[in-house]
Structures are given as C-alpha cells and as structure tokens.
Design an enzyme around this catalytic site. Sequence first.
Site, PDB file in Angstrom:
ATOM      1  N   LYS A  97      39.377  -2.508 -71.020  1.00 19.94           N
ATOM      2  CA  LYS A  97      39.554  -3.657 -70.125  1.00 19.94           C
ATOM      3  C   LYS A  97      40.993  -4.140 -70.098  1.00 19.94           C
ATOM      4  O   LYS A  97      41.668  -4.173 -71.124  1.00 19.94           O
ATOM      5  CB  LYS A  97      38.661  -4.806 -70.576  1.00 19.94           C
ATOM      6  CG  LYS A  97      37.229  -4.369 -70.644  1.00 19.94           C
ATOM      7  CD  LYS A  97      36.283  -5.298 -69.976  1.00 19.94           C
ATOM      8  CE  LYS A  97      34.967  -4.569 -69.935  1.00 19.94           C
ATOM      9  NZ  LYS A  97      33.976  -5.128 -69.081  1.00 19.94           N
TER      10      LYS A  97
ATOM     11  N   TRP B  45      30.994 -12.063 -65.218  1.00 22.84           N
ATOM     12  CA  TRP B  45      31.093 -11.189 -64.049  1.00 22.84           C
ATOM     13  C   TRP B  45      30.748 -11.910 -62.752  1.00 22.84           C
ATOM     14  O   TRP B  45      30.437 -11.283 -61.744  1.00 22.84           O
ATOM     15  CB  TRP B  45      30.226  -9.942 -64.261  1.00 22.84           C
ATOM     16  CG  TRP B  45      30.805  -9.063 -65.345  1.00 22.84           C
ATOM     17  CD1 TRP B  45      32.047  -9.193 -65.918  1.00 22.84           C
ATOM     18  CD2 TRP B  45      30.181  -7.944 -65.981  1.00 22.84           C
ATOM     19  NE1 TRP B  45      32.220  -8.220 -66.873  1.00 22.84           N
ATOM     20  CE2 TRP B  45      31.105  -7.436 -66.932  1.00 22.84           C
ATOM     21  CE3 TRP B  45      28.949  -7.328 -65.842  1.00 22.84           C
ATOM     22  CZ2 TRP B  45      30.816  -6.342 -67.739  1.00 22.84           C
ATOM     23  CZ3 TRP B  45      28.669  -6.226 -66.642  1.00 22.84           C
ATOM     24  CH2 TRP B  45      29.595  -5.729 -67.584  1.00 22.84           C
TER      25      TRP B  45
ATOM     26  N   SER C 238      19.194   1.314 -67.115  1.00 18.46           N
ATOM     27  CA  SER C 238      19.152   1.870 -65.766  1.00 18.46           C
ATOM     28  C   SER C 238      18.996   3.383 -65.805  1.00 18.46           C
ATOM     29  O   SER C 238      19.502   4.051 -66.705  1.00 18.46           O
ATOM     30  CB  SER C 238      20.428   1.504 -65.007  1.00 18.46           C
ATOM     31  OG  SER C 238      21.549   1.943 -65.713  1.00 18.46           O
TER      32      SER C 238
ATOM     33  N   ILE D 140      19.558   2.617 -72.230  1.00 19.74           N
ATOM     34  CA  ILE D 140      20.142   1.270 -72.131  1.00 19.74           C
ATOM     35  C   ILE D 140      19.523   0.485 -70.974  1.00 19.74           C
ATOM     36  O   ILE D 140      19.703  -0.717 -70.874  1.00 19.74           O
ATOM     37  CB  ILE D 140      21.669   1.373 -72.011  1.00 19.74           C
ATOM     38  CG1 ILE D 140      22.237   2.188 -73.174  1.00 19.74           C
ATOM     39  CG2 ILE D 140      22.339   0.020 -71.972  1.00 19.74           C
ATOM     40  CD1 ILE D 140      21.856   1.705 -74.565  1.00 19.74           C
TER      41      ILE D 140
ATOM     42  N   GLU E 239      37.756   1.245 -48.144  1.00 20.25           N
ATOM     43  CA  GLU E 239      38.166   2.509 -47.537  1.00 20.25           C
ATOM     44  C   GLU E 239      38.708   3.484 -48.585  1.00 20.25           C
ATOM     45  O   GLU E 239      38.479   4.695 -48.502  1.00 20.25           O
ATOM     46  CB  GLU E 239      39.257   2.250 -46.471  1.00 20.25           C
ATOM     47  CG  GLU E 239      38.776   1.530 -45.227  1.00 20.25           C
ATOM     48  CD  GLU E 239      38.774   0.003 -45.373  1.00 20.25           C
ATOM     49  OE1 GLU E 239      38.884  -0.518 -46.510  1.00 20.25           O
ATOM     50  OE2 GLU E 239      38.651  -0.675 -44.333  1.00 20.25           O
TER      51      GLU E 239
ATOM     52  N   HIS F 208      30.079   7.969 -69.177  1.00 18.42           N
ATOM     53  CA  HIS F 208      31.172   7.884 -68.205  1.00 18.42           C
ATOM     54  C   HIS F 208      31.568   9.267 -67.708  1.00 18.42           C
ATOM     55  O   HIS F 208      32.378   9.397 -66.807  1.00 18.42           O
ATOM     56  CB  HIS F 208      32.397   7.211 -68.826  1.00 18.42           C
ATOM     57  CG  HIS F 208      32.139   5.784 -69.171  1.00 18.42           C
ATOM     58  ND1 HIS F 208      31.808   5.378 -70.436  1.00 18.42           N
ATOM     59  CD2 HIS F 208      32.138   4.672 -68.411  1.00 18.42           C
ATOM     60  CE1 HIS F 208      31.624   4.081 -70.440  1.00 18.42           C
ATOM     61  NE2 HIS F 208      31.810   3.621 -69.222  1.00 18.42           N
TER      62      HIS F 208
ATOM     63  N   ARG G  91      35.486   2.410 -58.426  1.00 18.10           N
ATOM     64  CA  ARG G  91      34.336   1.521 -58.662  1.00 18.10           C
ATOM     65  C   ARG G  91      34.705   0.054 -58.447  1.00 18.10           C
ATOM     66  O   ARG G  91      35.743  -0.406 -58.914  1.00 18.10           O
ATOM     67  CB  ARG G  91      33.828   1.688 -60.082  1.00 18.10           C
ATOM     68  CG  ARG G  91      33.406   3.083 -60.369  1.00 18.10           C
ATOM     69  CD  ARG G  91      31.932   3.166 -60.684  1.00 18.10           C
ATOM     70  NE  ARG G  91      31.576   4.547 -60.911  1.00 18.10           N
ATOM     71  CZ  ARG G  91      30.699   5.217 -60.189  1.00 18.10           C
ATOM     72  NH1 ARG G  91      30.057   4.619 -59.196  1.00 18.10           N
ATOM     73  NH2 ARG G  91      30.425   6.468 -60.463  1.00 18.10           N
TER      74      ARG G  91
ATOM     75  N   HIS H 153      22.866  -5.160 -75.904  1.00 21.49           N
ATOM     76  CA  HIS H 153      23.698  -3.989 -75.640  1.00 21.49           C
ATOM     77  C   HIS H 153      25.098  -4.459 -75.297  1.00 21.49           C
ATOM     78  O   HIS H 153      25.284  -5.386 -74.516  1.00 21.49           O
ATOM     79  CB  HIS H 153      23.099  -3.175 -74.486  1.00 21.49           C
ATOM     80  CG  HIS H 153      24.070  -2.205 -73.912  1.00 21.49           C
ATOM     81  ND1 HIS H 153      24.478  -1.084 -74.585  1.00 21.49           N
ATOM     82  CD2 HIS H 153      24.748  -2.199 -72.737  1.00 21.49           C
ATOM     83  CE1 HIS H 153      25.346  -0.434 -73.846  1.00 21.49           C
ATOM     84  NE2 HIS H 153      25.527  -1.087 -72.727  1.00 21.49           N
TER      85      HIS H 153
END
Length: 732
Positions: A114, A540, A412, A410, A22, A673, A494, A620
Amino acid sequence: MPTTPFPDSTILGYPRIGPRRELKRALESYWDGRSGLAELRATGRRLRADTWTDLRRRGLAGPVSNTFSSYDQVLDAALALGAVPARYVRDTPEDTVFAAARGADGLPPLRMTKWFDTNYHYLVPEIGPDTTFRADPGKPVAEVREARELGIETRPVLLGPVTFLLLAEAAPGAPDGFAPLDRLPDVLTAYEELLGALADEGVAWVQLDEPALVADRTPAELAATAAAYERLGGLTRRPALFVASYFGGLGEALPVLADSPVEAIGVDLVRGDVPEALPGLRDKVLVAGVVSGRDVWRTDPVAATALLDRVRGIAGQVAVATSCSLLHVPYDLAVEPDLPAELTGRLAFAAQKVDEVVALAAGTAGSVPAAPTPTRPVEPPPVVSRAPYAVRAAAQAARLGLPELPVTTIGSFPQTAELRTTRADLAAGRVGAAEYDGLIRAEIERVVRLQERLGVDVLVHGEPERNDMVQYFAEHLDGFAVTRHGWVQSYGSRCTRPPILHGDVRRAAPITVGWSTYAQSLTDRPVKGMLTGPVTIVAWSFVRTDLPLPAVVHQVADAIRGEVADLEAAGIGIVQVDEPALRELLPLRGAERAAYLDWAVAAYRQATSGAGDATQIHTHLCYSDADEILTAIDALDADVTSIESARSHGRILGEPAVRDFARGLGPGVYDIHSRRVPSTDEIVAQLRAATTALPTGRVWVNPDCGLKTRAYPEVTAALTNLVAAARTLRAG
Ligand code: GLN
Ligand code: ZN
C-alpha cells in the site's frame, strides 16, 4: 536559478485510469493479446490530452505531467532511474513495467504494497549494493512535449530520491545491514541527469514528491534528505525544484527543507499543521494544500482562506493546491445524476476540486452547505469480552468437529463474466428480483458442490452477489450513497468504487443471512458467513468528516454486530468478519498509532463480541506486513485469523509474535495475486513451516485472499493441491 514564477493554482497529480476506465480496458486488451502496443499508447496519449485540455478549460494555472502511468508511478520512477531488476527488462518500457508488475515467464512479480495510508498499491523497488542506476528521461520528456503540442506548459512530477529509496527494499542477496538509502549518492547522480535533461527541454519547474517525509524519520534519514537537496539544489543546470510533501505534516523535515536550496515546498494543510514561520521559508514558495485530495467533500472556503492567510505571513509566495495528488478521488461529479441533490451540493470530485483550487486562488470561492446533525449514537460503548478462548475453542470443537489442519477459503470464488452480466442486468432492470435470486442461488449451489467435491472442510457461499466487499454492504445500509462512475485506481488496471458514507449508518434489514442460510441448507459441512468489518468499510469508503472517525466506525460496527447476531440466530456456526484494511489506516506517525489501534480493535470487538461461545469468529487480513500489528490482531480476539503469507514467501512465520499468537492462524499458502498454481509439494513445504512455527492444532489451510479475480481452472487446480497437501500432513 530560472525565475519563472510558480503558478498561483496547481494540483499535485490527477487520476489517470480514464473517466470511463479507458486505460483499464486498453491494458487488459493488450495483456490478453487482443490489441497491440500502438493502441495502448494511443489510449494513454488521448487520456493525457483530455486531462490537460480539461485542466486548461477549468483555468488551472499549473498543470502537471508525468503523472500518467501505464501501471504505477513508483515503478515508473525505477524505470526512469534505470533501476528495474534486469530479470524484468524487455524490449519496450511498457513490457518491462508489466513484467515487473505482473510477473512473466515463470518469474514472480515485484512485491506490491500500500501507498502510505491509502488504498493505492505500488510496486516495491528492489535496490541492492550492485544495482546500477542509469537515467532515462524518456517518459517525463515525452509528456512535456505532448502537452506542449497542445500549447500547454506543464510541471513534470517525479518521485523524489529520498522517498524512492525509503520505499524500496533490499534486493535479494544484499548483505545484512544494507539499506537502499545507502545508495543515495548514486541515485542522485541519476536524478541530476534527469533534471539536466528536463532543463535542456526548457522545463521551468519540476515537482519531486517526498511523502515519506511526513512519517517519523531518523536523524540519519533527515541528514540524507538535507544532503540530497543540497546536492540537487547546487546543480547549475536544472529547473526550479518544488518538493511536495503530503498525507501529513512535515514535522522535523520542515526545517531541513526550509534550509535547503529548493525553491518551493508543498505542505498538506488538510492533514498537517500550518508550518512554523522559519526564516528559511521567507524566500520560498509555499504550495499550500488546502483542497483535500483524500476525500470527496467540498472545501470550506472560509476555513481554507483563513489557512491561506496564515501561510502568507510565512512564505515568500503562496500557491493554492490540492493536499496531495487527486489520484485518490473519482474524476467528475457531473456524471453522477443518481446522487441525492442535498448530497451532491456537499461533494467535489477531481474536476470540482480543480475548480475549488482555481476559485480559492482567485478569491471567488462560494459557500458550502453543512452536513446534517447525527441522530444516532456516536459514543462507542465499553469493549465487552467474549468468554476465554479455551472455553470457546472447546465449544466450537464440539459443535464443528473439524479435522486437524482444516481447509477453507477466504470467501469469494471467481467472479465470472456471467455473474457480472447478471448483476448489471439486475441494476438495469433487464432481470427481475426473482430471476436474479434464482441465478445467484444456482451459482451458490455450484460453488458449494465444487468445494464438497474438492474436500474443503469449511465452505463458503462464494460471494457471487457482491460486486465488492465494501460496496455491497454500503448498498444495504442507510447512510451510504454509491456512485455510477466513481472509480479510483487501486493498482494497475484495478479500480474500486468507494461508497460515500454521508449520514447516519443503520441496518434496516438482514443483508447476508438469506444467501448464507441457503448455502448451509445444501450441505452438512459448516458454511462460513461472510461479513466486512467496520474498519474496512470505513477505510474503503469516503466517510463524513464532520464526525470524528471513531464515531463513524462505531455506527458501522453496530450495524455489523446486528448482522452477526442474525446469522447466528439463523444457525450459521462460523462467521468471518474481514478486516483487510486494518493495517492501512495505521497512522504514519508512531505517536498516533496506539490510539488508532485502540479504537479500531474496539470497533471490531463491538461488531463480534456478541457471538456465543460455540460460534467461531474468523477474521482475514491480507498484507505481508501484518507483523507490525500482530499484537493488535491478537487483540481482535477472533478465533481464527487468516493472513497473507504465500506472496511474501512465509516471512510472517519467522516473526516471534506469530509464535505467541494464541488462537487459530491460517498463513496463506496460495498467492492469489498470480495466475500460478502452487504444487502440492510446495504447499506441503509451506504447511511444514507453519506447523513448525505454531502448534499443529492451530494451523488452518487457506489461500492468501479471496479468489474472485482468478479463473475456475486455476482455482480448482490450486484447491485440489491445497486439500492434497493438508491430507499429506494429516497422514504424518
Ligand atoms: N471475503 C473477501 C473475499 O474473499 C475478502 C477480500 C479481501 O480480503 N480483500 O473476496
Ligand atoms: Zn484478503
């Protein structure tokens, strides 16, 4: 000091994006101007209320507050200290946060990186010699009050002063030798005010998160920690202090905290050892993190109870807790009806982990089913080397005939709303397999034609069939399960939905070969096959913990090796095996790093070393601090490596290790980004820097990362400039 006892069951933090994301929707709607601040705030308030009432319903004794964030808790900490750089400050706290996190009015955002060894990203505070600190207790106080309206007394969580400064970077223009930690005395003044305001509010306990203490710390840093807690502990008007550590053991920081006047210390007993029985712990509360906040497995009650018994002999009081915030796991297993029953019995998400904490504190935890025994090989084979680079480079040059400064991406291309709908339609059965295939092929053709038109040299198929670079492979490999709603926040709005690696991993059939060969059939230019590397797939995903990690990675590497072989056999001349998570799993303690890099590199080479000399292997990695692991990146032995560089302003090119880098290197020249389109001149300047640092023949021209989060108009404009810049340099 106040003597409200510490609750016997608690958590260090909770997910905040919302069980149905939400908050993500509310944020994106606000950013797009489709709704106002009032709606955004109402969503936050509702999510917090739902969390607190649910924690109460589950019987948790110690709920937390100020763990909600409209973007990031580190940025919230900077705001609470009045230390957000002035250029970002706007009329409301939210707008200040969003300006710093996303950039505004031509201002680039703060750097993002990170959070320790997780896939969560925080915004790096900028602290200089002149940064002013002014305590703003608004948010923590408001959350305490909100919970009280529901009749719930919470423990506010603040990022601790030492970790805050250790995570910060020196502001631009700070003199050489300046370190943010130099500002500790001034920051502590602001913390004193925050603690005072919370004491005025009648708050009994405050949690100060100090995860930086589980990494190697210098004697000076440990001394600063001692001084910080001496000072905060010495305040006459303050709540009781709970210093939480997580993501590892405290090591040398344990005696520092044990000797300090803080009332409670949190230790991660999943990743760290049972603390030494120091005399200083005898009158403190030990908050024992025995329920893992980093995985989705149920806690073995026998082992956890044994741990709790051991720490009971050490501390004045022991409270049962999660090992870290539950931010890193999905909300609730109860909304996952598609998972196989035998797997569900072994799983716990955030809600179930709260139940475990409560049950362990009450001594009523039930038993947990064991994981099945592996049936596939788990012993990694010895690393095999490809032919020397010079031999491969010659074979590849002859086969590919690429120009100097080849331009590529890269992988996508933008994931349009139509693509997402198409995939959702397939999942829901509204679109049949054949129709889906046709739609994806049409998209691939569009992407191929666009790249041809723009003058890109090495093409990609654009990854339109992939929801996510890890989940896609997980869905096509045996041994993985995927969730419906298992979202985990990665940064801001995200989220990712990490797959669950629960059994033996096996590739039953080729995964990507059909899409890549279709793309190659459309063009004479080389098309790069696109795979995710074994370390990243494991990093991940939530992976089984009954096997050592290197064994799990090895099974995945074996599957990827098969896919590389099939792509090669189908005539694909370039295969990129992405390892963006290689840096992320790097152990926080230096002593453990070499062993990690050894098995990680071995897994990558197992996946790629079967390729023939004329097959060009790309990899990459996307983060600016690749410099720390350049030697390991070199050891991957990929023919071409693309890394993030634009976002960190080319810093990587200054690294001596980059100059020693023996193979192709593509330092990113487009920060994907951001919505900003870099000009041709800007890219030319970046490429000049690259061709100064490296022999021109080794430099590749590419963005920092994949383009999937961007929109076509920006991407088309940026790639046009990329190609123009490469041509400018080629022309001399
Ligand atoms: N090939 C992937 C893409 O372009 C790589 C993504 C990543 O590095 N995170 O999307
Ligand atoms: Zn990337």
